[in-house]
Design an enzyme around this catalytic site. Structure first.
Site, PDB file in Angstrom:
ATOM      1  N   ARG A 209      76.302 -37.864 -42.184  1.00  0.00           N
ATOM      2  CA  ARG A 209      76.896 -36.523 -42.277  1.00  0.00           C
ATOM      3  C   ARG A 209      78.402 -36.612 -42.563  1.00  0.00           C
ATOM      4  O   ARG A 209      78.963 -35.723 -43.218  1.00  0.00           O
ATOM      5  CB  ARG A 209      76.651 -35.810 -40.946  1.00  0.00           C
ATOM      6  CG  ARG A 209      76.800 -34.311 -40.998  1.00  0.00           C
ATOM      7  CD  ARG A 209      76.187 -33.707 -39.739  1.00  0.00           C
ATOM      8  NE  ARG A 209      76.364 -32.268 -39.693  1.00  0.00           N
ATOM      9  CZ  ARG A 209      77.276 -31.659 -38.971  1.00  0.00           C
ATOM     10  NH1 ARG A 209      78.110 -32.351 -38.222  1.00  0.00           N
ATOM     11  NH2 ARG A 209      77.366 -30.340 -38.968  1.00  0.00           N
TER      12      ARG A 209
ATOM     13  N   ASP B 291      66.553 -27.883 -46.408  1.00  0.00           N
ATOM     14  CA  ASP B 291      66.974 -26.637 -45.771  1.00  0.00           C
ATOM     15  C   ASP B 291      66.221 -25.488 -46.402  1.00  0.00           C
ATOM     16  O   ASP B 291      65.924 -25.506 -47.606  1.00  0.00           O
ATOM     17  CB  ASP B 291      68.480 -26.430 -45.946  1.00  0.00           C
ATOM     18  CG  ASP B 291      68.998 -25.337 -45.032  1.00  0.00           C
ATOM     19  OD1 ASP B 291      69.425 -25.655 -43.924  1.00  0.00           O
ATOM     20  OD2 ASP B 291      68.925 -24.145 -45.412  1.00  0.00           O
TER      21      ASP B 291
ATOM     22  N   ARG C 212      63.599 -30.012 -36.171  1.00  0.00           N
ATOM     23  CA  ARG C 212      64.960 -30.549 -36.414  1.00  0.00           C
ATOM     24  C   ARG C 212      65.144 -31.983 -35.909  1.00  0.00           C
ATOM     25  O   ARG C 212      66.258 -32.398 -35.582  1.00  0.00           O
ATOM     26  CB  ARG C 212      66.057 -29.661 -35.801  1.00  0.00           C
ATOM     27  CG  ARG C 212      66.263 -28.450 -36.652  1.00  0.00           C
ATOM     28  CD  ARG C 212      67.658 -27.866 -36.500  1.00  0.00           C
ATOM     29  NE  ARG C 212      67.550 -26.462 -36.853  1.00  0.00           N
ATOM     30  CZ  ARG C 212      67.926 -25.441 -36.111  1.00  0.00           C
ATOM     31  NH1 ARG C 212      68.557 -25.654 -34.975  1.00  0.00           N
ATOM     32  NH2 ARG C 212      67.735 -24.222 -36.499  1.00  0.00           N
TER      33      ARG C 212
ATOM     34  N   ARG D  46      71.054 -33.685 -36.245  1.00  0.00           N
ATOM     35  CA  ARG D  46      72.300 -34.006 -35.570  1.00  0.00           C
ATOM     36  C   ARG D  46      72.206 -34.719 -34.223  1.00  0.00           C
ATOM     37  O   ARG D  46      73.194 -35.241 -33.743  1.00  0.00           O
ATOM     38  CB  ARG D  46      73.132 -32.729 -35.397  1.00  0.00           C
ATOM     39  CG  ARG D  46      73.734 -32.257 -36.703  1.00  0.00           C
ATOM     40  CD  ARG D  46      74.724 -31.153 -36.446  1.00  0.00           C
ATOM     41  NE  ARG D  46      74.046 -29.911 -36.096  1.00  0.00           N
ATOM     42  CZ  ARG D  46      74.639 -28.866 -35.527  1.00  0.00           C
ATOM     43  NH1 ARG D  46      75.918 -28.930 -35.219  1.00  0.00           N
ATOM     44  NH2 ARG D  46      73.965 -27.767 -35.262  1.00  0.00           N
TER      45      ARG D  46
ATOM     46  N   TYR E  23      69.026 -13.845 -45.112  1.00  0.00           N
ATOM     47  CA  TYR E  23      70.210 -14.537 -45.628  1.00  0.00           C
ATOM     48  C   TYR E  23      70.647 -13.987 -46.986  1.00  0.00           C
ATOM     49  O   TYR E  23      71.833 -13.863 -47.260  1.00  0.00           O
ATOM     50  CB  TYR E  23      69.949 -16.041 -45.733  1.00  0.00           C
ATOM     51  CG  TYR E  23      69.858 -16.701 -44.385  1.00  0.00           C
ATOM     52  CD1 TYR E  23      71.011 -17.013 -43.665  1.00  0.00           C
ATOM     53  CD2 TYR E  23      68.632 -17.007 -43.809  1.00  0.00           C
ATOM     54  CE1 TYR E  23      70.937 -17.608 -42.416  1.00  0.00           C
ATOM     55  CE2 TYR E  23      68.545 -17.599 -42.565  1.00  0.00           C
ATOM     56  CZ  TYR E  23      69.696 -17.899 -41.869  1.00  0.00           C
ATOM     57  OH  TYR E  23      69.618 -18.481 -40.631  1.00  0.00           O
TER      58      TYR E  23
END
Lengths: 342, 342
Positions: free
Chosen positions: A42, A78, A29, A33, A155
């Site tokens: 973002r 993703d 990652r 962020r 998911y």
């Protein structure tokens, strides 16, 4: 397309088992962020705009290379683009996480899924890879990735994140045949997707089984392992298998023939080498929370970790994704501690 | 106070290492949401009304004994009553979970905590134990419990549930001295609380380190283990140590001298016996999601699990709490599969 020649090939050499001056380092990652410049993008673009626009993919993917100095770039994307390509729409709800309005509930649902033409359904990923390879100018290799079939099943059945994915497990235990059909369709899609990424320019590949650790060893061997094995067998670039929480299956993971095994921080270097030996590359496993510690502590722990794993057949990484509020200079200190290793 | 004489002492005998006809069985969170009669009480009373009213504590604690036939009752309470007794208020927000309006942030905060007089601050728990012992009529033993210091620190620092408790870890890595002070105060409170529970009538005791698995082995040895050891050393009834996710520390957990080691489902019976041997009682480790499977599957898996762990020095349980939507007849099938074991 002719891409710029690769300068820093430490990651590829480590995965091939060659002797290196020092281990390569990157962070899961890292394109995300914790970087203030990512947060600016973002604010301006939705999640899927960022994933589907090649120049944004490239800008985000290369950001940690220029800003913290990682030895490898990992594609900004993703794992849930695969369920989307299989016809299961995903909404990324800010502050909440992914939500699938429609989920897989029955054998008929699983059987109705058509393995997509990934060049059409996921062509934007391949465009992002090509753009990124150009923009990286050969500084470091580009890692492509996908989610493992078990993690994607979680998911596609549960429809959202969960701490135990009990709905997904219920599906597997109540309808094992439906689970097998779904897992195989995800596997077939993933193999095609991986090959397309490699063809587009991915120089290495990581498979993320983020929820493997929720399974018992017996259930892991039934609902995850056979599909990981198929995917690794079809991979033609140096690859890394990261099955978080599956310390109990390290020998089996090695037996897939993967070049690298990613580890979370629950395994000590000594335990890992005892089971895996020195003939496979290990990647990991700094607890991401340890990046909150004062910089001298980060430097000391990083050096100790390399001493314990050994500099060869080793890739320094975190044991899971970097946390969003880690200060950039702490991440840089981690990277630099590896670069200064001797 | 004279309590009724104990009839079914399988659990205590298993913990003492005696030979048993069959292993005892109970389920973590058996006094809870999967029982429709509990849900009726949940509608009528707040969480803390249920915990603080002795006749409700008794009614809820004994419910699974009468309704599904467990071989042991575990007190209906919550691990977070200890932070409350230490002056850190907890709100149980329905559908959300625990919220602590005030959290521990500094060394000064930790130092300011006064270890409470548990007979005053938690007297209602002891009253609940006495009432329950009377109402159980000696059918099965009553297990008292507490949360482990590391797990309670997680809530006292983070202020709510979390998938990684990164704030709690940040506190430990940034301010290790403050963490030590806090952990020791929780430990001192827990020892007093455990002794009071035993004096009130708890016949066995389980310590829950629910978030142990979030720590690396090194950090577990620093921030969890020393405190578990102190508590076990002061325990005067048969006891069980359940450090979820801490498969890497099984030998150390055994070295505390605990009578029983609780396991989650990530460990196979063979791995567990290999490390722990046959001179300590093992408790666990059925994946709670497996209770969704058809009843014949539950019966088959339960029998196989006992065959693999062995009937002696073994307590059948789940690997974590029972899930709220498991059908009652599936839970009963699990219990009965143990009772019919031969």
């Amino acid at each position: 397309m002719e891409f710029p020649k690769l300068k820093n090939d430490l990651l590829l050499r480590a995965l091939k088992g060659e002797t290196v001056e020092r281990p390569p380092v990157w962070m899961m990652r890292q394109a995300g962020r914790f970087l203030p410049d990512y947060m600016v993008l973002r604010e301006k673009y939705t999640f899927f705009e960022r994933c589907e626009t090649p120049h944004l993919v490239s800008e985000i993917t290369t950001m940690p290379i220029w800003q913290v100095g990682s030895d490898a770039a990992i594609l900004f994307c993703d794992i849930l683009v695969v369920p989307m390509a299989m016809g299961y729409h995903v909404d990324m709800v800010p502050g909440v996480g992914p939500r699938l309005p429609r989920t897989v509930k029955t054998l008929a649902d699983a059987e109705a899924i058509v393995v997509p033409d990934v060049d059409i359904a996921l062509g934007y990923v391949m465009e992002g890879i090509k753009q990124t390879r150009m923009d990286l100018k050969g500084e470091v290799p580009l890692i492509g990735f996908a989610g493992a079939p078990w993690t994607l099943l979680c998911y596609m059945v549960q429809g959202k994140g969960s701490k135990d994915f009990s709905e997904a497990k219920k599906f597997c235990f109540e309808q094992p045949e439906a689970a097998r059909v779904l897992l195989q369709k995800i596997t077939d899609t993933t193999i095609a997707y991986m090959k397309a990424q490699i063809k587009a320019g991915a120089q290495a590949f990581q498979l993320f089984d983020s929820w493997a650790g929720l399974l018992s060893p017996d259930d892991f061997m039934e609902f995850s392992y056979p599909y990981l094995k198929q995917i690794v067998a079809e991979c033609t670039v140096p690859n890394i298998l990261f099955a978080k929480g599956s310390w109990y299956a390290l020998e089996e993971l090695k037996a897939t023939g993967a070049n690298g095994i990613g580890l979370d921080w629950a395994v000590t270097p000594e335990m890992a080498r005892k089971v895996l030996g020195h003939d496979v590359t290990i990647q990991g496993n700094f607890d991401p929370s340890r990046l909150y510690a004062p910089i001298p502590k980060i430097e000391q722990w990083t050096k100790e970790m390399i001493d314990r794993f050994g500099k060869d057949r080793y890739i320094v990484n975190l044991g899971h994704g970097i946390l969003p509020d880690v200060p950039v200079d702490h991440a840089r200190a981690f990277i630099n501690a590896v670069k200064n290793y001797s």
